[in-house]
Design an enzyme around this catalytic site. Structure first.
Site, PDB file in Angstrom:
ATOM      1  N   SER A 291      24.329   4.429 -37.285  1.00 29.96           N
ATOM      2  CA  SER A 291      25.546   4.579 -38.108  1.00 29.96           C
ATOM      3  C   SER A 291      25.343   4.946 -39.398  1.00 29.96           C
ATOM      4  O   SER A 291      24.906   6.003 -39.652  1.00 29.96           O
ATOM      5  CB  SER A 291      26.123   3.022 -37.838  1.00 29.96           C
ATOM      6  OG  SER A 291      27.458   3.120 -38.433  1.00 29.96           O
TER       7      SER A 291
ATOM      8  N   ASP B  34      32.213   3.630 -27.809  1.00 32.10           N
ATOM      9  CA  ASP B  34      32.111   3.656 -29.168  1.00 32.10           C
ATOM     10  C   ASP B  34      33.371   4.009 -29.947  1.00 32.10           C
ATOM     11  O   ASP B  34      33.628   5.400 -29.969  1.00 32.10           O
ATOM     12  CB  ASP B  34      30.678   4.283 -29.733  1.00 32.10           C
ATOM     13  CG  ASP B  34      30.473   3.977 -31.056  1.00 32.10           C
ATOM     14  OD1 ASP B  34      31.374   3.486 -31.941  1.00 32.10           O
ATOM     15  OD2 ASP B  34      29.504   3.892 -31.608  1.00 32.10           O
TER      16      ASP B  34
ATOM     17  N   HIS C 168      29.488   0.509 -30.352  1.00 34.14           N
ATOM     18  CA  HIS C 168      28.912   0.733 -31.475  1.00 34.14           C
ATOM     19  C   HIS C 168      27.651  -0.224 -31.691  1.00 34.14           C
ATOM     20  O   HIS C 168      26.419   0.440 -32.095  1.00 34.14           O
ATOM     21  CB  HIS C 168      29.683   0.713 -32.809  1.00 34.14           C
ATOM     22  CG  HIS C 168      29.228   1.419 -33.874  1.00 34.14           C
ATOM     23  ND1 HIS C 168      29.125   2.679 -34.078  1.00 34.14           N
ATOM     24  CD2 HIS C 168      28.964   0.914 -35.261  1.00 34.14           C
ATOM     25  CE1 HIS C 168      28.860   2.993 -35.219  1.00 34.14           C
ATOM     26  NE2 HIS C 168      28.685   2.144 -35.931  1.00 34.14           N
TER      27      HIS C 168
END
Length: 413
Positions: A182, A350, A386
């Site tokens: 991320s 995600d 995620h």
């Protein structure tokens, strides 16, 4: 009778002190005396303690950035009883937004940090400025100056400083593997696009998990709505003095009924995982890795959303931009200039690193230095989201084979 009651109270209190993890959300309601629940020492352990619990040595180093941030990073050099002079490939794990290095240890023996230490890598757990593993030579955490940073400063200051320490200790500049998740991917894109020579000298490859850069299609309506008010929010936050958001309140997710509520909210906002083991890992997920969120980071991402996905430096307004950039608009980060191979690995459900945005990142990278992979493959799971890059129930089947493919190619070059 009184002694009997006191004995029961003492017994229940001892059991409660031991039981901190349950297999289902319902079990947490009776955790005190539920035989299905158990004690997981990792929930209350430090990073070195967790690493030692799985039979590995732990080292820590403090690095100081050019702008004065002191950051503690951790290393897993070898097994506890291992005596070997064998050179190991250094592998840096860089966490995501509002988290820290503990993220890579949440799954215990199956966690990325331990898994790759077992495979013989020299594993390094990075932290960014603003986590509890950071301080400043001049400012305290209560000073507004301490929180005056975005992912830009992480990429231009934190990442190269950490990489230099890893290169110095391992004596392997040019052979370092960077794995980010991320915001950890965002920082690597900033670093390698602006410091091309340094990146080429030190890194062998970048593996980007749930890559984030040009937010545009992400499926979180609230973020899109708030992005339209980034200027107003910046003005309010700056003048009110609210420059960070603490995340300690996530510890409430360790007890019923909040284990199920937190799991439901997490899946609502960032995607559903099927299967998932949130009931079992919620105590350690909420106890470890959550760290204060610098709101300038959130505002920077908001600016990217507002600009329809233009991955560029922080927008200070036309007047300040002219002073800082000699332009009324901030310059874009040139992803095509990244001098090393980049593998983008994204999850099929995600809602943050959403497929069209990841494909946009891919299209902007150099054609000869890019790979893109969607997981899961071959029916190894139904949905991945995620956080599954460090919390997936079957991470050894859905993620590690993809990373291993990249690492094995490097070995065979």
């Amino acid at each position: 009778m009184m002694y009997y009651i006191e004995f029961l109270i003492l017994t229940f209190s001892l059991v409660a002190a031991k039981n901190n993890v349950c297999p289902s959300h319902l079990d947490y309601f009776t955790i005190t005396f539920n035989s299905k629940c158990w004690y997981d020492p990792d929930v209350d352990a430090t990073i070195p303690e967790i690493i030692n619990n799985y039979g590995f040595k732990s080292e820590s180093y403090n690095v100081t950035t050019l702008d004065g941030y002191i950051i503690e990073i951790f290393r897993i050099p070898s097994k506890l009883n291992e005596i070997s002079n064998k050179t190991k490939t250094p592998l840096i794990l860089f966490h995501g937004m509002a988290r820290d290095a503990r993220s890579w240890l949440i799954l215990g023996e199956d966690s990325p940090a331990i898994y790759y230490a077992k495979k013989g890598y020299d594993v390094w757990l990075a932290n960014r400025r603003g986590t509890e593993y950071s301080s400043h030579i001049k400012y305290s955490r209560n000073d507004k100056e301490f929180w005056n940073f975005s992912f830009h400063e992480m990429g231009t200051m934190d990442v190269p400083t950490i990489i230099e320490k890893v290169a110095d200790v391992s004596k392997q500049p040019g052979n370092i593997i960077y794995i980010g998740h991320s915001m950890g991917t965002t920082a690597s894109f900033v670093y390698c696009s602006l410091n091309i020579t340094h990146c080429a000298k030190n890194l062998k490859t970048i593996i980007s998990l749930a890559p984030v850069a040009n937010f545009n299609h992400m499926k979180i309506p609230m973020c899109h709505t708030m992005s339209y008010f980034t200027n107003e929010l910046e003005f309010i936050l700056t003048h009110v003095g609210l420059l960070k958001m603490e995340t300690n309140f996530f510890r409430i997710c360790q007890t019923a009924p909040f284990t199920s509520i937190c799991a439901a909210l997490m899946q609502f906002f960032i995607g559903t995982s099927t299967p998932n083991i949130y009931p079992r890992i919620m105590p350690i997920l909420s106890a470890h890795g959550n760290t204060a969120l610098c709101l300038k980071v959130a505002l920077h991402y908001g600016q990217i959303i507002k600009s329809k996905g233009q991955f560029r430096q922080y927008d200070y307004g036309q007047i300040e931009n002219l002073k800082k950039y000699n332009s009324t608009v901030p310059p874009k980060y040139n992803l095509k200039g990244i001098p090393v191979n980049v593998t983008l690995i994204y999850a099929n459900n995600d809602l943050v690193a959403y497929k069209p945005d990841v494909e946009e990142i891919y299209s902007n990278l150099h054609p000869n230095r890019r790979v893109i992979v969607e997981i899961p493959r071959n029916g190894t799971a139904k949905y991945l989201a995620h956080p599954d890059f460090f919390t997936a129930a079957n991470i050894k089947n859905v993620l590690y084979p993809e990373i291993d493919n990249v690492l094995n190619k490097i070995k065979n070059e």
